[in-house]
Enzyme design. Structure first.
Site, short mmCIF file in Angstrom:
data_model
loop_
_atom_site.label_atom_id
_atom_site.label_comp_id
_atom_site.label_asym_id
_atom_site.label_seq_id
_atom_site.Cartn_x
_atom_site.Cartn_y
_atom_site.Cartn_z
N MET A 18 49.12 7.06 28.06
CA MET A 18 48.57 7.62 26.97
C MET A 18 47.84 6.82 26.21
O MET A 18 46.72 7.57 25.74
CB MET A 18 49.67 8.12 26.08
CG MET A 18 50.64 9.15 26.88
SD MET A 18 51.82 9.85 25.59
CE MET A 18 52.87 8.37 25.21
N ASP A 60 49.41 -9.50 22.92
CA ASP A 60 51.20 -9.39 22.85
C ASP A 60 51.33 -8.67 21.48
O ASP A 60 51.25 -9.35 20.36
CB ASP A 60 51.84 -10.62 23.07
CG ASP A 60 53.20 -10.52 22.88
OD1 ASP A 60 53.84 -9.50 22.65
OD2 ASP A 60 53.83 -11.70 23.45
N VAL A 61 51.83 -7.49 21.49
CA VAL A 61 52.05 -6.79 20.11
C VAL A 61 53.30 -7.39 19.40
O VAL A 61 53.35 -6.90 18.23
CB VAL A 61 52.13 -5.30 20.42
CG1 VAL A 61 50.69 -4.72 20.74
CG2 VAL A 61 53.23 -4.97 21.38
N ASN A 87 50.68 2.39 20.01
CA ASN A 87 51.16 3.32 21.12
C ASN A 87 51.78 2.48 22.21
O ASN A 87 52.65 2.79 23.09
CB ASN A 87 49.70 3.50 21.97
CG ASN A 87 49.95 4.37 23.28
OD1 ASN A 87 50.60 5.30 23.35
ND2 ASN A 87 49.73 3.55 24.47
N TYR A 155 66.41 2.25 23.53
CA TYR A 155 65.17 3.08 23.27
C TYR A 155 65.31 3.92 21.93
O TYR A 155 64.24 4.29 21.23
CB TYR A 155 65.08 3.54 24.51
CG TYR A 155 63.66 4.58 24.53
CD1 TYR A 155 62.50 3.80 24.94
CD2 TYR A 155 63.56 5.85 24.17
CE1 TYR A 155 61.20 4.35 24.94
CE2 TYR A 155 62.34 6.49 24.32
CZ TYR A 155 61.12 5.73 24.69
OH TYR A 155 59.93 6.62 24.69
N LYS A 159 62.94 4.01 18.57
CA LYS A 159 62.21 5.21 18.42
C LYS A 159 62.56 5.97 16.82
O LYS A 159 61.63 6.46 16.28
CB LYS A 159 62.10 6.30 19.39
CG LYS A 159 61.34 5.79 20.80
CD LYS A 159 60.02 5.38 20.45
CE LYS A 159 59.41 4.97 21.84
NZ LYS A 159 58.04 4.44 21.54
N THR A 190 52.96 10.38 32.61
CA THR A 190 52.28 8.83 32.78
C THR A 190 53.16 8.18 33.83
O THR A 190 54.30 8.32 34.23
CB THR A 190 52.60 8.36 31.32
OG1 THR A 190 53.94 8.05 31.24
CG2 THR A 190 51.88 9.32 30.28
N THR A 197 61.80 8.70 36.13
CA THR A 197 62.29 9.94 36.58
C THR A 197 61.56 10.28 38.08
O THR A 197 62.01 9.67 39.17
CB THR A 197 61.88 11.12 35.58
OG1 THR A 197 60.60 11.18 35.49
CG2 THR A 197 62.67 11.11 34.33
#
Length: 248
Positions: A18, A60-61, A87, A155, A159, A190, A197
């Site tokens: 993305m 490195d965010v 992102n 996760y 989020k 993506t 999956t």
């Protein structure tokens, strides 16, 4: 005229998926874009393909010093920053809460949530100089609801954190003409989703009204809208792009 003419953007996690799609659309619509990622080879290649209005820097965010460097490099190349797309993110291990170890939990939270705080903290001063700004935080359908087992608690927690931070930023800086919105994709075609999956989306297709995964560019259309002045009265909101998964 492009929809982002005169805008200066930072897009994290921009070397694939993305992030790559967002960067391409932004350049097409007239923005100047700093792409960042840990994948230096892919990032440099993409920036070269996108031309003079694109730059790449390894980042490195999760490190404030990296954010400080990226903001300085972007301002030097293009001027004050008016768009931030947070992102970068990871899925992390798919496991139960009991089996999720602390190190894995902290890693997911650091990359998915802490990085977005650091991004806003670092970029907002530049937006204040510009007198305008749009922060687009990429969350997930998992930032609105939880499913047993997939994805993990880490996760989901990261989020949901994105969603809350977005609202806090919108409330705090709205008077300064800085907007903040969160985007909540469902299952997107993506590399990260396929790895988790399969190319068909696995069992998720049963919940998707349109019966297919989204393409990254479909998410980019929403991100582009939120980054542009077309959404000038939209802030502090969640924007679902999930083909009806949250409508069950």
């Amino acid at each position: 005229m492009g929809r982002l003419d005169g805008k200066v953007a930072i897009v994290t996690g921009a070397s694939r998926g993305m992030g790559e799609s967002h960067a391409k659309r932004f350049i097409k619509e007239g923005a100047k874009v700093m792409l960042t990622d840990l994948n230096e080879e892919s990032g440099q290649k993409l920036a070269a393909e996108l031309g003079d209005n694109a730059r790449f820097t390894k980042q490195d965010v999760t490190k404030l010093e990296d954010w400080t460097r990226v903001v300085a490099a972007t301002e030097e190349a293009f001027g004050p920053i008016t768009i931030l797309v947070n992102n970068a993110g990871i899925l992390g291990p798919v496991t139960t809460t009991v089996d999720l170890d602390e190190e894995a939990y902290q890693k997911v939270m650091s990359i998915n949530a802490d990085s977005q705080f650091l991004g806003a903290k670092s970029v907002i001063p530049s937006m204040l100089k510009a007198g305008i700004g749009s922060i687009v935080n990429i969350s997930s359908l998992a930032g609105l609801r939880a499913n047993y087992g997939f994805p993990s608690l880490a996760y989901v927690a990261s989020k949901f954190a994105t969603r809350g931070m977005t609202k806090a930023i919108a409330a705090e800086y709205g008077a300064n003409n800085i907007r903040a919105n969160s985007v909540h994709p469902g299952f997107i075609n993506t590399p990260m989703m396929v790895e988790a999956t399969d190319e068909g989306g696995g069992d998720a297709l049963k919940e998707i009204f349109l019966g297919r995964l989204a393409e990254a560019d479909e998410v980019s259309s929403l991100v582009l809208f939120l980054a542009s002045d077309e959404s000038s009265y939209i802030t502090g909101a969640e924007h679902k792009i999930d083909a009806g998964m949250s409508a069950h």
